[in-house]
Design a protein around this motif. Structure first.
Motif, PDB file in Angstrom:
ATOM      1  N   ALA A 111      99.704  88.001 -58.878  1.00  0.00           N
ATOM      2  CA  ALA A 111      99.496  86.868 -58.132  1.00  0.00           C
ATOM      3  C   ALA A 111     100.645  85.607 -58.911  1.00  0.00           C
ATOM      4  O   ALA A 111     100.066  84.710 -59.267  1.00  0.00           O
ATOM      5  CB  ALA A 111      98.224  86.128 -58.455  1.00  0.00           C
ATOM      6  N   GLY A 112     101.521  86.333 -59.365  1.00  0.00           N
ATOM      7  CA  GLY A 112     102.538  85.300 -60.231  1.00  0.00           C
ATOM      8  C   GLY A 112     103.647  84.921 -59.243  1.00  0.00           C
ATOM      9  O   GLY A 112     104.546  84.053 -59.982  1.00  0.00           O
ATOM     10  N   GLY A 113     103.779  85.219 -58.100  1.00  0.00           N
ATOM     11  CA  GLY A 113     104.837  84.952 -57.252  1.00  0.00           C
ATOM     12  C   GLY A 113     104.646  83.371 -56.669  1.00  0.00           C
ATOM     13  O   GLY A 113     103.595  82.752 -56.902  1.00  0.00           O
ATOM     14  N   GLN A 114     105.937  82.737 -56.280  1.00  0.00           N
ATOM     15  CA  GLN A 114     106.119  81.458 -56.101  1.00  0.00           C
ATOM     16  C   GLN A 114     105.699  81.344 -54.541  1.00  0.00           C
ATOM     17  O   GLN A 114     105.817  79.937 -54.086  1.00  0.00           O
ATOM     18  CB  GLN A 114     107.145  81.006 -56.518  1.00  0.00           C
ATOM     19  N   GLY A 115     105.674  82.162 -53.819  1.00  0.00           N
ATOM     20  CA  GLY A 115     105.395  82.145 -52.305  1.00  0.00           C
ATOM     21  C   GLY A 115     106.455  81.255 -51.561  1.00  0.00           C
ATOM     22  O   GLY A 115     105.884  80.353 -50.815  1.00  0.00           O
ATOM     23  N   THR A 116     107.392  81.340 -51.809  1.00  0.00           N
ATOM     24  CA  THR A 116     108.467  80.317 -51.384  1.00  0.00           C
ATOM     25  C   THR A 116     108.522  80.445 -49.772  1.00  0.00           C
ATOM     26  O   THR A 116     108.735  79.434 -49.047  1.00  0.00           O
ATOM     27  CB  THR A 116     110.003  80.500 -52.207  1.00  0.00           C
ATOM     28  N   ARG A 117     108.626  81.670 -49.339  1.00  0.00           N
ATOM     29  CA  ARG A 117     108.741  81.921 -47.812  1.00  0.00           C
ATOM     30  C   ARG A 117     107.662  80.952 -47.073  1.00  0.00           C
ATOM     31  O   ARG A 117     107.628  80.634 -46.067  1.00  0.00           O
ATOM     32  CB  ARG A 117     108.788  83.318 -47.490  1.00  0.00           C
ATOM     33  N   LYS A 124      99.463  81.260 -54.311  1.00  0.00           N
ATOM     34  CA  LYS A 124      99.178  81.967 -52.967  1.00  0.00           C
ATOM     35  C   LYS A 124      97.623  82.549 -52.756  1.00  0.00           C
ATOM     36  O   LYS A 124      97.170  82.588 -51.792  1.00  0.00           O
ATOM     37  CB  LYS A 124     100.320  83.116 -52.875  1.00  0.00           C
ATOM     38  N   MET A 161      96.893  88.821 -62.577  1.00  0.00           N
ATOM     39  CA  MET A 161      98.246  88.459 -63.355  1.00  0.00           C
ATOM     40  C   MET A 161      98.652  87.241 -62.658  1.00  0.00           C
ATOM     41  O   MET A 161      99.012  87.154 -61.425  1.00  0.00           O
ATOM     42  CB  MET A 161      99.344  89.609 -63.349  1.00  0.00           C
ATOM     43  N   GLN A 192     102.478  86.711 -66.787  1.00  0.00           N
ATOM     44  CA  GLN A 192     103.678  87.137 -66.978  1.00  0.00           C
ATOM     45  C   GLN A 192     104.594  86.336 -67.590  1.00  0.00           C
ATOM     46  O   GLN A 192     104.302  85.166 -67.633  1.00  0.00           O
ATOM     47  CB  GLN A 192     104.167  87.884 -65.487  1.00  0.00           C
ATOM     48  N   PRO A 216     109.195  83.351 -62.438  1.00  0.00           N
ATOM     49  CA  PRO A 216     108.614  84.465 -62.832  1.00  0.00           C
ATOM     50  C   PRO A 216     109.382  85.844 -62.831  1.00  0.00           C
ATOM     51  O   PRO A 216     110.459  85.655 -61.904  1.00  0.00           O
ATOM     52  CB  PRO A 216     107.566  84.618 -61.871  1.00  0.00           C
ATOM     53  N   HIS A 219     107.181  91.218 -59.797  1.00  0.00           N
ATOM     54  CA  HIS A 219     105.793  92.011 -60.136  1.00  0.00           C
ATOM     55  C   HIS A 219     106.046  93.241 -61.262  1.00  0.00           C
ATOM     56  O   HIS A 219     105.130  93.418 -61.703  1.00  0.00           O
ATOM     57  CB  HIS A 219     105.410  92.467 -58.636  1.00  0.00           C
ATOM     58  N   ASP A 249      98.563  88.735 -51.656  1.00  0.00           N
ATOM     59  CA  ASP A 249      98.834  88.362 -50.544  1.00  0.00           C
ATOM     60  C   ASP A 249      98.251  89.352 -49.271  1.00  0.00           C
ATOM     61  O   ASP A 249      98.602  88.913 -47.922  1.00  0.00           O
ATOM     62  CB  ASP A 249     100.261  87.901 -49.949  1.00  0.00           C
TER      63      ASP A 249
HETATM   64  P1  UTP Z   1     106.815  88.548 -53.074  1.00  0.00           P
HETATM   65  O1  UTP Z   1     108.047  89.496 -53.545  1.00  0.00           O
HETATM   66  O2  UTP Z   1     106.501  88.834 -51.762  1.00  0.00           O
HETATM   67  O3  UTP Z   1     106.916  87.139 -53.496  1.00  0.00           O
HETATM   68  O4  UTP Z   1     105.650  89.161 -53.941  1.00  0.00           O
HETATM   69  P2  UTP Z   1     105.955  85.536 -53.404  1.00  0.00           P
HETATM   70  O5  UTP Z   1     106.198  85.194 -54.464  1.00  0.00           O
HETATM   71  O6  UTP Z   1     104.716  86.259 -52.725  1.00  0.00           O
HETATM   72  O7  UTP Z   1     106.766  85.110 -52.068  1.00  0.00           O
HETATM   73  P3  UTP Z   1     108.399  84.688 -51.974  1.00  0.00           P
HETATM   74  O8  UTP Z   1     109.330  86.049 -52.003  1.00  0.00           O
HETATM   75  O9  UTP Z   1     108.704  83.843 -52.839  1.00  0.00           O
HETATM   76  O10 UTP Z   1     108.471  83.903 -50.645  1.00  0.00           O
HETATM   77  C1  UTP Z   1     104.809  90.000 -53.590  1.00  0.00           C
HETATM   78  C2  UTP Z   1     103.602  90.100 -54.861  1.00  0.00           C
HETATM   79  O11 UTP Z   1     104.107  89.959 -55.967  1.00  0.00           O
HETATM   80  C3  UTP Z   1     103.909  89.111 -56.802  1.00  0.00           C
HETATM   81  C4  UTP Z   1     102.948  88.044 -55.859  1.00  0.00           C
HETATM   82  O12 UTP Z   1     102.366  87.278 -56.336  1.00  0.00           O
HETATM   83  C5  UTP Z   1     102.811  88.757 -54.607  1.00  0.00           C
HETATM   84  O13 UTP Z   1     101.482  89.216 -54.785  1.00  0.00           O
HETATM   85  N1  UTP Z   1     104.849  88.579 -57.582  1.00  0.00           N
HETATM   86  C6  UTP Z   1     105.990  88.426 -57.125  1.00  0.00           C
HETATM   87  C7  UTP Z   1     104.163  88.190 -58.956  1.00  0.00           C
HETATM   88  O14 UTP Z   1     103.148  88.485 -59.326  1.00  0.00           O
HETATM   89  N2  UTP Z   1     105.303  87.848 -59.766  1.00  0.00           N
HETATM   90  C8  UTP Z   1     106.589  87.685 -59.501  1.00  0.00           C
HETATM   91  O15 UTP Z   1     107.355  87.176 -60.322  1.00  0.00           O
HETATM   92  C9  UTP Z   1     106.971  88.214 -58.277  1.00  0.00           C
END
Ligand code: UTP
Length: 476
Positions: A111-117, A124, A161, A192, A216, A219, A249
């Motif tokens: 759960a470290g992604g930035q969810g930009t889309r 997220k 994470m 991470q 970040p 994953h 997500d």
């Molecule tokens: P995505 O690649 O879909 O990225 O991550 P995201 O952050 O959700 O969305 P965008 O691409 O910025 O729009 C798939 C999964 O991997 C995690 C995300 O939190 C999501 O659960 N992830 C992604 C991480 O934990 N760390 C990261 O550096 C990237």
């Protein structure tokens, strides 16, 4: 002050030696606290620069290379309707249940992604997905874990994470929600690492006058973070040797699915993957395949015709096993991959809009991609696994990720899929839903399958409150 000065000069030299002197462009305009904070970041980044320069060069050149790999399909344990082996599935389920009952399994959410889309402010996992309440993705998933723990008669630890981009907000959220009813000692939140972004020419980006842009590290960074954070040691102390991995997500996640865990166990595999059947060769999903003799993922951009559209004798695509990022790992394998992360988990570049200072020192959000984020992918561990188990599942039952603000894989489309899943469970369990009921919400601690709905022993949705609630209108 004298120490700051000499340190500053050595840091300056390192950046200049790697062609990155521009990170000091605004130094003279910074006040003392800003300089101190910025120097701390630069000091942290300086030792990484040689690897960063090599890694980003490789990642950027990979974008324009056409891969020439030998592809072959891999054996997949298919769904029964596609010729899968039902007795094997049953044995796998039992083996998985044994692993869970003996406390050998941990759950890991990335759960470290930035969810930009999606464009949601905040982690997220905080996204409200409950159709009637504001129940977040984290909350829904916690309900599933609570229910599973109750059935097992013992807690199943949850490793969450985050990243520096989501860590403090995630911790605050868990605290404010009382860990959603889970015991805090059974939830471990860890972060991470980040990695500096690169501009289109391969140079560091200044996000502010006193800040280099970082993001970040993907994953795949989870495999390293599990070791560095002490999470893997914590698992060892608890007698855990299996990790069920999923992405934050996906509210349809079948938590710690015994079928996947058990298939890995009986096949003696180090890693297991869930896949869904790709029906259209143009579908934008990476497929699991043997790549130059080893297990791996071929991204949809990397597979060309004739392989892409190749059909077998039964009329199915040969390369149909679409990756949905639900895995199971043995902890020994994770440790081995983490130890060789530089070799096994290379950085990949993806073009993004990254906030950047202009010549006046103001931070602006660009309209077009102006650089690359560098990420490690968890599935790059696949070729290193001694054996890989692959299980086909139905997307309608297990996979509906929230990725975009609108259209496909958006909150609206995912809420519809969740609603459909609830209606399927209730219909299988013989629970009537009156025609006027527009929205249903289910507490996953109590009902996480059609079988659970059946055990409620009710025929009407009204009799299942508060575990199941229906409403004639949407949440306000
Ligand atoms: P995505 O690649 O879909 O990225 O991550 P995201 O952050 O959700 O969305 P965008 O691409 O910025 O729009 C798939 C999964 O991997 C995690 C995300 O939190 C999501 O659960 N992830 C992604 C991480 O934990 N760390 C990261 O550096 C990237």
């Amino acid at each position: 002050m004298a120490q700051l000065g000499s340190d500053l000069e050595s840091v300056r030299r390192v950046f200049a030696d790697h062609g990155q002197a521009h990170v000091f462009a605004f130094w003279d305009q910074l006040d003392a606290p800003a300089r101190r904070g910025y120097l701390a970041q630069l000091r942290r980044l300086a030792p990484m620069l040689p690897d960063w320069v090599a890694g980003r060069r490789r990642a950027i050149s990979e974008l324009t290379q056409v891969k020439q790999a030998q592809l072959a399909p891999m054996p997949v344990e298919a769904l029964p309707e596609f010729g899968g082996n039902e007795p094997l599935r049953e044995s796998a389920r039992l083996a998985g249940e044994d692993l869970l009952a003996s406390g050998r399994v941990a759950i890991l959410v990335v759960a470290g992604g930035q969810g930009t889309r999606l464009g949601f402010q905040g982690p997220k996992g905080a996204f409200p997905v409950g159709p009637l309440t504001d129940r977040s993705l984290f909350h829904l998933q916690a309900q599933k874990i609570l229910g599973l723990s109750r059935k097992l008669g013992k807690p199943i630890p949850w490793y969450v994470m985050t990243s520096p981009a989501t860590d403090s907000e995630t911790r605050a959220l868990f605290r404010a929600a009382g860990f959603f009813g889970l015991k805090p000692s059974d939830v471990m939140i860890f972060s991470q690492d980040q990695v500096p972004c690169s501009d289109l020419e391969g140079n560091l980006i200044l996000e502010g006058c006193d800040r280099v842009a970082e993001s970040p590290n993907g994953h795949g960074g989870s495999l390293v973070a599990l070791v560095e954070s002490g999470a893997l040691d914590d698992m060892a102390r608890r007698g855990i040797d299996r990790i069920f991995y999923y992405q934050v997500d996906n509210p349809l996640i079948r938590m710690a699915d015994p079928l996947l865990l058990g298939l890995q166990e009986i096949q003696g595999a180090e890693m297991a993957c869930k896949v869904i059947r790709k029906r259209d060769p143009q579908e934008k999903v990476g497929v699991l395949a043997r790549v130059d003799g080893r297990a791996g993922i071929v991204e949809y951009t990397e597979i060309q015709d004739p392989e892409k559209s190749q059909i077998d004798s039964s009329g199915e695509l040969v390369f149909w096993a679409g990756n949905i990022a639900i895995h199971s790992f043995s902890t020994g394998f994770v440790r081995r991959v983490a130890e060789q992360a530089d070799a096994l988990l290379p950085y990949h570049a993806s073009a993004k809009q990254i906030r950047q200072v202009n010549s006046e020192g103001q931070t602006v959000a660009p309209d077009e991609p102006n650089g690359y984020k560098l990420e490690r992918f968890v599935f790059d561990a696949l070729p290193a696994a001694d054996r890989v188990s692959i299980l086909e599942v139905r997307p309608s039952e297990e996979f509906a990720p929230i990725k975009n603000a609108k259209g496909k894989d958006s909150p609206d489309s995912v809420r519809k899929e969740l609603d459909q899943q609830y209606r399927d469970w209730l219909s299988k369990a013989g629970v009537a839903v009156p025609a006027g009921i527009q929205v249903i919400e289910i507490d996953h601690e109590y009902v996480d399958s059609a079988e659970d709905a059946l055990t409620l022993g009710v025929n009407r949705i009204e009799d299942a409150a508060p575990m199941i609630q229906g409403s004639t209108g949407m949440r306000v």
